[in-house]
Motif scaffolding. Structure first.
Motif, short mmCIF file in Angstrom:
data_model
loop_
_atom_site.label_atom_id
_atom_site.label_comp_id
_atom_site.label_asym_id
_atom_site.label_seq_id
_atom_site.Cartn_x
_atom_site.Cartn_y
_atom_site.Cartn_z
N PRO A 89 0.83 -1.24 0.00
CA PRO A 89 0.00 0.00 0.00
C PRO A 89 0.85 1.27 0.00
CG PRO A 89 0.06 -0.93 2.20
CD PRO A 89 0.83 -1.88 1.33
N PHE A 90 1.56 1.51 -1.11
CA PHE A 90 2.41 2.68 -1.17
C PHE A 90 1.62 3.97 -1.02
CE2 PHE A 90 5.04 -0.36 -3.65
CZ PHE A 90 6.20 -0.27 -2.90
N LEU A 91 0.39 4.00 -1.54
CA LEU A 91 -0.39 5.25 -1.58
C LEU A 91 -1.51 5.29 -0.56
CD1 LEU A 91 -0.63 5.67 -5.47
CD2 LEU A 91 1.10 6.55 -3.90
N SER A 92 -1.61 4.29 0.29
CA SER A 92 -2.68 4.29 1.29
C SER A 92 -2.16 4.24 2.72
CB SER A 92 -3.63 3.10 1.04
OG SER A 92 -2.92 1.88 1.04
N LEU A 104 3.42 6.18 2.19
CA LEU A 104 3.14 7.26 1.25
C LEU A 104 4.12 8.42 1.44
CD1 LEU A 104 -0.39 8.49 0.31
CD2 LEU A 104 1.47 10.10 0.52
N LEU A 105 4.44 8.75 2.68
CA LEU A 105 5.37 9.84 2.94
C LEU A 105 6.77 9.50 2.43
CD1 LEU A 105 5.51 12.64 4.29
CD2 LEU A 105 6.27 11.51 6.37
N PHE A 106 7.22 8.26 2.67
CA PHE A 106 8.55 7.88 2.18
C PHE A 106 8.56 7.71 0.66
CE2 PHE A 106 9.13 6.68 6.67
CZ PHE A 106 10.37 7.26 6.90
N SER A 107 7.42 7.34 0.09
CA SER A 107 7.34 7.29 -1.37
C SER A 107 7.49 8.69 -1.96
CB SER A 107 6.00 6.68 -1.80
OG SER A 107 5.87 5.34 -1.35
N ALA A 108 6.88 9.68 -1.32
CA ALA A 108 7.04 11.06 -1.77
C ALA A 108 8.49 11.52 -1.63
CB ALA A 108 6.11 11.98 -0.98
N MET A 109 9.15 11.10 -0.56
CA MET A 109 10.58 11.42 -0.40
C MET A 109 11.40 10.83 -1.54
SD MET A 109 11.16 10.81 3.67
CE MET A 109 10.08 11.55 4.90
N GLY A 149 4.31 19.76 -4.17
CA GLY A 149 3.79 19.09 -5.36
C GLY A 149 3.76 17.58 -5.26
N GLU A 150 4.86 16.97 -4.81
CA GLU A 150 4.93 15.52 -4.77
C GLU A 150 3.87 14.92 -3.83
OE1 GLU A 150 7.33 17.61 -4.48
OE2 GLU A 150 9.17 16.98 -5.52
N VAL A 151 3.79 15.46 -2.62
CA VAL A 151 2.82 14.93 -1.65
C VAL A 151 1.40 15.22 -2.10
CG1 VAL A 151 2.09 14.97 0.76
CG2 VAL A 151 4.51 15.22 0.20
N TYR A 152 1.18 16.40 -2.66
CA TYR A 152 -0.16 16.78 -3.11
C TYR A 152 -0.66 15.85 -4.20
CZ TYR A 152 -4.01 19.74 -4.68
OH TYR A 152 -5.26 20.22 -5.01
#
Length: 318
Positions: free
Chosen positions: A171-174, A179-184, A253-256
């Motif tokens: 669940p990379f986006l959930s 999700l936070l580390f994916s945005a990083m 932008g990335e997190v949004y």
């Protein structure tokens, strides 16, 4: 007779007529005004787009104004409310964690890439161009690409499933932290090429005789990198730490895009800039409260920059 004539010609040709009093003042006036005429367009943009909004935000931070109401002076009430707001503490935690994790990667990884592609061959030029491509892409486009790749049915999960690395989609986006580390990761991937170019310029200024001396001493690749390359770009690393710190703390932008504008489930992945955007836009916007958060963020970034500059000065002092 000839001597006097030649002397007169030389006096007329080489001697300069002393400027009159009015002409000297006019020349001084021109030299004073002309540079400002060239600077006027840029200064106008800075005043209208930076200084005026900053002063306006500074005033709004101490009022209870909204989008439809001018508001009244409330002193420090917005700041008291800010520290009692769970969304603010969450956003501050996320932005701080973002900075702590992203900045070291931005300081080390681009340097390694720059050292690998610092040659003059065609292959090195190809890799430099390839690594720089994400820099010219919009953050929205980058976010959409990685949103599709990190989706439960995206390329990454399909690859993990094919290799039998996971039993069910990750669940990379959930998940909040994933999700936070994916945005990083997306931020680091996007900024590698930009900081790599800065390091390439710094590497070009290192004396090649130092590498020759290291080779004569029998130093390997890793030892040469640590003892020659890293000390040679130390000032550049300090500059990149400042630039990346500001960019990471102001991430938006990335997190949004990865969260679809929601800030994650329950707003668990909100950042400071996303919180300011939520509070300062829309019909229910609380511009005074958003101004207080913006002012607090300005103070945090200012303190961070001053601390880094003090550390750099201390390192330079013998």
């Amino acid at each position: 007779m000839t001597l006097s004539a030649d002397r007169g010609v030389s006096l007329r040709r080489g001697g300069a007529r002393p400027p009159r009093r009015g002409e000297a003042g006019l020349a001084t006036h021109r030299w004073f005004v002309t540079p400002w005429l060239f600077l006027l367009p840029a200064l106008t943009v800075i005043v209208l787009m930076v200084i005026v909004p900053f002063v306006n935000t500074l005033g709004l931070a101490f009022t209870d104004s909204t989008l439809l109401r001018e508001g009244e002076f409330v002193g420090l009430d917005n700041f008291r409310r800010m520290f009692d707001d769970e969304r603010f503490t969450t956003a501050l935690l996320n932005s701080t964690l973002y900075t702590v994790c992203v900045v070291p990667c931005m300081m080390v990884l681009p340097l390694i890439l720059a050292a690998l592609v610092s040659g003059a061959g065609r292959l090195a030029g190809f890799f430099r161009t390839t690594m720089y491509l994400p820099v010219v892409m919009s953050s929205v486009v980058v976010g959409l690409i990685w949103t599709n790749m990190l989706d439960k049915r995206g390329l990454v999960n399909e690859l993990f499933g094919t290799l039998h690395l996971v039993a069910e989609p990750v669940p990379f986006l959930s998940d909040r932290w994933l999700l936070l580390f994916s945005a990083m990761f997306v931020t680091v991937w996007t900024g590698l090429g930009y900081y790599m170019v800065i390091y390439l310029a710094a590497l070009a200024n290192i004396d090649r005789s130092l590498y020759d001396a290291a080779a004569v001493d029998g130093a390997g690749v890793v030892r040469t990198f640590l003892n020659v390359t890293v000390p040679g770009v130390r000032s550049t690393m300090a500059l990149i730490s400042v630039l990346s710190s500001v960019a990471a703390f102001r991430v938006f932008g990335e997190v949004y895009v990865l969260t679809g504008g929601t800030g994650g489930i329950g707003g668990g992945d909100l950042t400071m800039t996303m919180l300011i955007q939520r509070e300062g836009t829309g019909l229910q916007a609380r511009t005074g409260y958003a101004g207080a958060i913006s002012l607090f963020m300005f103070v945090i970034l200012g303190g961070l920059l001053l601390a880094q500059l003090a550390m750099q000065r201390k390192q330079r002092t013998p």
